[in-house]
Write a protein that holds these residues in place. Structure first.
Motif, PDB file in Angstrom:
ATOM      1  N   VAL A   1     -12.597   0.655 -14.826  1.00  0.00           N
ATOM      2  CA  VAL A   1     -11.803  -0.714 -14.348  1.00  0.00           C
ATOM      3  C   VAL A   1     -11.302  -0.606 -12.884  1.00  0.00           C
ATOM      4  CG1 VAL A   1     -10.122  -2.285 -15.093  1.00  0.00           C
ATOM      5  CG2 VAL A   1     -11.513  -1.057 -16.747  1.00  0.00           C
ATOM      6  N   TRP A   2     -11.595  -1.723 -12.239  1.00  0.00           N
ATOM      7  CA  TRP A   2     -10.988  -2.082 -10.982  1.00  0.00           C
ATOM      8  C   TRP A   2      -9.918  -3.341 -11.295  1.00  0.00           C
ATOM      9  CZ3 TRP A   2     -10.818   0.200  -6.406  1.00  0.00           C
ATOM     10  CH2 TRP A   2     -11.685   1.218  -6.147  1.00  0.00           C
ATOM     11  N   ARG A   3      -8.560  -2.776 -11.051  1.00  0.00           N
ATOM     12  CA  ARG A   3      -7.398  -3.882 -11.336  1.00  0.00           C
ATOM     13  C   ARG A   3      -7.214  -4.549  -9.841  1.00  0.00           C
ATOM     14  NH1 ARG A   3      -3.165  -1.283 -14.970  1.00  0.00           N
ATOM     15  NH2 ARG A   3      -4.606  -2.098 -16.334  1.00  0.00           N
ATOM     16  N   VAL A   4      -7.118  -5.816 -10.050  1.00  0.00           N
ATOM     17  CA  VAL A   4      -7.018  -6.651  -8.748  1.00  0.00           C
ATOM     18  C   VAL A   4      -5.830  -7.228  -8.802  1.00  0.00           C
ATOM     19  CG1 VAL A   4      -7.757  -8.618  -7.336  1.00  0.00           C
ATOM     20  CG2 VAL A   4      -9.371  -6.983  -8.404  1.00  0.00           C
ATOM     21  N   GLN A   5      -4.713  -7.038  -7.891  1.00  0.00           N
ATOM     22  CA  GLN A   5      -3.304  -7.863  -7.849  1.00  0.00           C
ATOM     23  C   GLN A   5      -3.384  -8.530  -6.558  1.00  0.00           C
ATOM     24  OE1 GLN A   5      -1.372  -3.898  -8.678  1.00  0.00           O
ATOM     25  NE2 GLN A   5      -0.080  -5.240  -9.876  1.00  0.00           N
ATOM     26  N   ALA A   6      -2.803  -9.833  -6.545  1.00  0.00           N
ATOM     27  CA  ALA A   6      -2.672 -10.782  -5.590  1.00  0.00           C
ATOM     28  C   ALA A   6      -1.459 -11.397  -5.486  1.00  0.00           C
ATOM     29  CB  ALA A   6      -3.825 -11.844  -5.355  1.00  0.00           C
TER      30      ALA A   6
END
Length: 217
Positions: A122-127
């Motif tokens: 999984v690639w977790r993306v936070q912005a």
């Protein structure tokens, strides 16, 4: 936009705000940052990883049900457009639009509301959005710090970057053209984030000349 044009638009917007507060309430218009022209990704032969786009934080000044316009560059006065509203909280709008772009660009599943499949990377993306400006007559500005973090992804590394995107507003519709420009800005942010995932966290590439990367670590 010329000074003359801005002087013509500002009184019209001020009158619209005034009329909203007097007499009967006009029908509300709802806007979204999800583009209707977003490409539908082709199903990959084998899903190598999934993505998880976390809730997006936005500045409190912009995080209102109604659209908030600035009357000039810099720290111009904010004007609430009471009849022009987001179809969902602004942070949700940005998260959904980013997820659309990432799934279209990468062909991966977004498992934000689901448990990731067992043993699937999984690639977790936070912005974290610092500025979400819509200036009367343009431009729009999107300033965000974001992170991609691999979970069970072999040979990958996390990457933290800051991206600033500024786009002109096209067309004659004051509000509609600004929303469309912000749709494009969020899509460019998503494409830039996708490049970081495609590189395994090694680098990020600006999606266009309108995207400025102010450093990655």
């Amino acid at each position: 936009m010329s000074v003359v044009s801005r002087k013509l638009i500002l009184p019209a917007l001020a009158m619209a705000v005034l009329l909203t507060g007097c007499g009967g309430s006009p029908n509300a218009r709802y806007y979204t940052l999800q583009s209707s022209s977003q490409a539908i990704p082709a199903a990959p032969a084998r899903i190598e990883y999934q993505i998880e786009v976390a809730p997006v934080s936005v500045p409190e000044q912009a995080d209102q049900p109604q659209l908030m316009l600035r009357d000039g560059p810099g720290e111009g006065e904010l004007m609430p457009m009471y009849s022009d509203r987001w179809s969902a909280p602004l942070g949700n709008e940005i998260r959904s639009a980013l997820a659309d772009t990432l799934t279209a660009k990468l062909g991966a599943l977004d498992v934000n509301s689901l448990a990731p499949a067992r043993d699937v990377p999984v690639w977790r993306v936070q912005a974290n959005v610092q500025r979400f400006d819509m200036i009367v007559g343009g431009p729009v500005r999107l300033d965000a710090t974001w992170r991609v973090r691999p979970i069970k992804v072999s040979g990958a590394a996390p990457l933290l970057c800051r991206t600033v995107i500024e786009l002109p507003a096209q067309g004659n519709a004051v509000v509609g053209s600004l929303v469309e420009a912000q749709q494009q800005a969020v899509a460019l942010l998503g494409q830039t984030i996708a490049s970081a995932i495609e590189s395994g966290g090694a680098r990020a590439l600006p999606a266009s000349a309108d995207v400025r990367l102010l450093g990655c670590a």
